[in-house]
Design an enzyme around this catalytic site. Structure first.
Site, PDB file in Angstrom:
ATOM      1  N   ASP A   1      21.974 -19.490 -18.256  1.00 10.99           N
ATOM      2  CA  ASP A   1      22.550 -18.144 -18.239  1.00 10.99           C
ATOM      3  C   ASP A   1      24.087 -18.181 -18.280  1.00 10.99           C
ATOM      4  O   ASP A   1      24.717 -18.873 -17.490  1.00 10.99           O
ATOM      5  CB  ASP A   1      22.058 -17.468 -16.947  1.00 10.99           C
TER       6      ASP A   1
ATOM      7  N   HIS B   1      24.451 -12.749 -11.052  1.00 12.45           N
ATOM      8  CA  HIS B   1      24.606 -13.889 -11.956  1.00 12.45           C
ATOM      9  C   HIS B   1      25.632 -14.875 -11.402  1.00 12.45           C
ATOM     10  O   HIS B   1      26.636 -14.473 -10.798  1.00 12.45           O
ATOM     11  CB  HIS B   1      25.050 -13.405 -13.345  1.00 12.45           C
TER      12      HIS B   1
END
EC number: 3.1.-.-
Length: 556
Positions: free
Chosen positions: A193, A367
C-alpha cells in the site's frame, strides 16, 4: 522449478485511488484479490459509481478460482455485485468483510446465488496451485488481512490497506511475526500500500483521538454530534465507552451507520454498554447535555444523514445554537466543496464545527506512513517489489523508499499502472504485455444501468453548450411546412439574446425545408440530418458554440 509463468494483472487501483482489483495468474489458474469501486470525478456527469472493467476475467472465466478479500471498504468490495453478475465465483473473506458484502448483494438480490466462505486470520486455504494464508493487519476498519500467497515460483505478499498500530483499541496487534517469518524463508514479490508514502514518520494510533474527544465531551454544554465513517468500528467503540463514562446517551443516525453497527455488534466486534443507546426518534426529547449523536455522511453526499442534518431536513435531529459538531474523518480529494458547504450550513444553525488537523487529533489515518512502509520492506525483504494503491507519483516515491534494499537481495522494483502486467518465471521478472482494462460507469447503483462513454460525452456536451430542438410540422400529403418552425433551447443563450437569434434560426430551418426536394421532405431521417447540419453551421458561426441539436418532425 516450473516453466509456467506467474502473472500479476492489475485491473484497477494502480495509478488511481479506488477500484482496487488484482488478478494473479499461474498457468491456467487465476485468483482475484479484491473487487472495488470508486466514486466518479466531476467529469462523469450523472454517474453514481465506477467499477473496473472485468472483461479480462470474463474472457478467462473458466480459469478463475476465487475472489479473495483483504477488508470491507467500498474501494475493495464495492464492485463485487458487478463482478458476480459476470462470473459466479467463490468469495473468501473475514466475517465482518463478508457481512458487508452480504448487505451489498442483498440490495442487488444476488445473495442466494453467492458462495461466501468465512476465514480467520492465521487460516490457510488452497485454490489450485495457490496456497493463501490470511495475516491480521491493523487499518481503520476491523478484520483486515494481508495475503501470503504461496505459488510454485515463490511467495507473493499482498498487504491490502494497513498501518502498524502499536496500541489498537481491540488489542489485536498487527501480525508482524508471521510476515517476518515469510521474510526469513524468502519472498518472491511484495505488493504494498502506497497511500501515505508522502507522510514522514509513523501514523498515529487509533487511540490518539481519545484525548480530543474527552476534551469535547467534557466541555460541551449541549449535544455532541460526531460525523464519522460507519466502518470505523474502533472509533465508534471509543465514542461509546467515553459517552458511558461522562453519562451521555448515544444515538446512531444514517442507514450505513445503523447497518455497520448492527453487523459489528452481532459479530462481537462492538461492545455496547447496557442502557446506553438512544433511539433516533427520542433525541430531541432528551436533555441536550445528555446526548451524543453519531452520524454517517462525512463527505457531504447530497442525501446523506449529515447533509440533511446540516440543512435542518432530518426527521430525528435538528441542530441548535451551542451544539458541537465534530467532523472525525478525512476529506476525500474532490469532496472539499461539498464538505465546506455542509460545514457552512452547520455554522449557520449556530453550532460549533470541530474539524481539520489539530493536536491532539480528531481523526487519524488508517494507512501507514514512511517508517511503517520501510518496516514492512525491511521485514519481508522481497526479491521483487511492486507499490500498489495510489497515484503514479506516490507509487514512484514508494519505489524510491525501497531502494536501500538492493544490498539485501532486492533485484528490481516495478511501477505498474492498471492494465500493465508483470511476468515472473524461473529466469526473473519483467513487464509483460498490457491487458485491456477500463472502467464501467453505472447510474443509480444498478447492474443494469451501465452508462456508455457516448452518453457521458453527450452529458458533457449538454452541460457545456446546452441543446436546441427545432420542431417542424410537415403536411404528410404535400410534404410542405405548416407555419414557421418552432425552436426550443435550454442552457444555450440568455433570454435577451434568444429572441433575435431564434428568429434567424427559424429562417435557416425554413430555407433548408424550401430548398429540399419533395422526396427529401418525405424522408424524415434525411430532413433531420439536413436541418441539424445547417442549423449547427449557423449557430456556431453566430455564437462560437456547439449546442446539441435534435430536430423533431411532426406529421400533420
Amino acid at each position: 522449478m516450473s516453466d509456467q509463468k506467474l502473472k500479476v494483472i492489475p485491473l484497477g487501483g494502480l495509478g488511481e485511488f479506488g477500484m482496487n482489483c488484482m488478478a494473479i495468474r499461474y498457468g491456467d489458474d487465476i485468483i482475484v484479490v479484491d473487487a472495488g469501486m470508486m466514486f466518479p470525478d466531476a467529469e462523469l456527469l450523472g454517474v453514481d459509481i465506477v467499477t473496473p472493467d472485468f472483461a479480462y476475467l470474463e474472457e478467462n472465466k473458466e480459469f478463475v478460482r476465487a475472489l479473495v478479500l483483504t477488508h470491507g471498504h467500498e474501494d475493495h468490495i464495492g464492485g463485487i455485485p458487478f463482478l458476480l453478475s459476470q462470473l459466479n465465483i467463490p468469495i473468501y473473506g473475514t466475517a465482518f468483510t463478508l457481512a458487508l458484502v452480504e448487505r451489498r448483494l442483498e440490495e442487488h438480490e444476488m445473495l442466494d446465488e453467492a458462495r461466501l466462505h468465512r476465514v480467520k486470520p492465521g487460516q490457510k486455504i488452497e485454490l489450485g496451485p495457490f496456497h493463501v494464508e490470511f495475516v491480521h493487519v491493523t487499518h481503520s476498519i476491523v478484520s483486515c488481512v494481508a495475503l501470503a500467497i504461496t505459488t510454485p515460483l515463490g511467495v507473493i505478499i499482498h498487504t491490502g490497506d494497513f498501518k502498524v498500530d502499536p496500541t489498537p483499541t481491540d488489542n489485536v496487534l498487527f501480525d508482524l511475526h508471521t510476515l517476518a517469518e515469510y521474510g526469513k524463508r524468502g519472498v518472491l514479490l511484495l505488493l504494498s500500500d502506497s497511500t501515505n508514502v508522502d507522510r514522514p514518520g509513523y501514523t498515529a494510533s487509533e487511540r490518539a483521538v481519545l484525548p480530543r474527544f474527552e476534551e469535547i465531551f467534557n466541555r460541551a454544554e449541549r449535544r455532541v454530534v460526531v460525523a464519522c465513517f460507519s466502518s470505523s468500528i474502533h472509533r465508534l467503540q471509543q465514542i461509546l465507552d467515553l459517552a458511558a463514562t461522562v453519562g451521555r446517551k448515544v444515538a446512531f443516525i444514517g442507514r450505513s451507520m445503523l447497518s455497520a453497527t448492527e453487523i459489528a455488534h452481532n459479530l462481537g466486534l462492538l461492545t455496547i454498554p447496557d442502557n446506553l443507546l438512544l433511539r433516533p426518534q427520542d433525541i430531541m426529547s432528551v436533555a441536550p447535555h445528555k446526548v451524543v449523536c453519531v452520524v454517517s455522511g462525512t463527505q457531504g453526499e447530497p442525501m446523506s444523514a449529515m447533509s440533511r442534518v446540516a440543512v435542518d431536513n432530518h426527521k430525528s435531529l435538528s441542530l441548535e445554537r451551542g451544539d458541537v459538531v465534530v467532523h472525525s474523518a478525512r476529506i476525500i480529494p474532490g469532496n472539499e466543496k461539498a464538505i465546506g458547504r455542509m460545514m457552512n450550513h452547520i455554522a449557520r444553525r449556530g453550532a460549533e464545527v470541530v474539524a481539520g488537523s489539530m493536536n491532539p487529533p480528531i481523526h487519524v489515518s488508517g494507512h501507514g506512513s514512511q517508517e511503517e512502509l520501510k518496516l514492512l520492506l525491511n521485514l519481508i525483504r522481497p526479491r521483487y517489489f511492486v507499490p500498489i494503491h495510489g497515484e503514479y507519483w506516490q507509487m514512484s516515491k514508494h519505489a524510491a523508499l525501497a531502494s536501500h534494499l538492493r544490498s539485501y537481495g532486492l533485484e528490481d522494483t516495478f511501477i505498474l499502472e492498471t492494465g500493465q502486467t508483470l511476468e515472473i518465471d524461473r529466469h526473473g521478472a519483467r513487464k509483460g504485455e498490457k491487458v485491456t482494462v477500463g472502467r464501467i460507469c453505472i447510474d443509480s447503483g444498478s447492474i443494469d444501468e451501465i452508462v456508455e462513454d457516448m452518453v457521458i460525452r453527450d452529458r458533457r456536451h449538454l452541460s457545456e453548450d446546452g441543446f436546441v430542438i427545432p420542431i417542424i410540422a410537415i403536411d404528410k400529403h404535400t410534404g410542405k411546412c405548416e407555419g414557421l418552425p418552432e425552436i426550443v433551447s435550454r442552457g444555450f443563450v440568455s433570454m435577451e439574446e434568444r429572441s433575435e437569434l431564434m428568429a434567424s434560426a427559424r429562417q435557416v430551418v425554413l430555407r433548408t425545408l424550401e430548398t429540399s426536394s419533395n422526396e427529401e421532405r418525405t424522408d424524415w431521417g434525411v430532413m433531420q440530418e439536413k436541418i441539424r447540419a445547417d442549423l449547427k453551421r449557423f449557430l456556431n458561426k453566430q455564437t462560437q458554440r456547439r449546442p446539441l441539436i435534435m430536430p423533431v418532425i411532426l406529421e400533420v
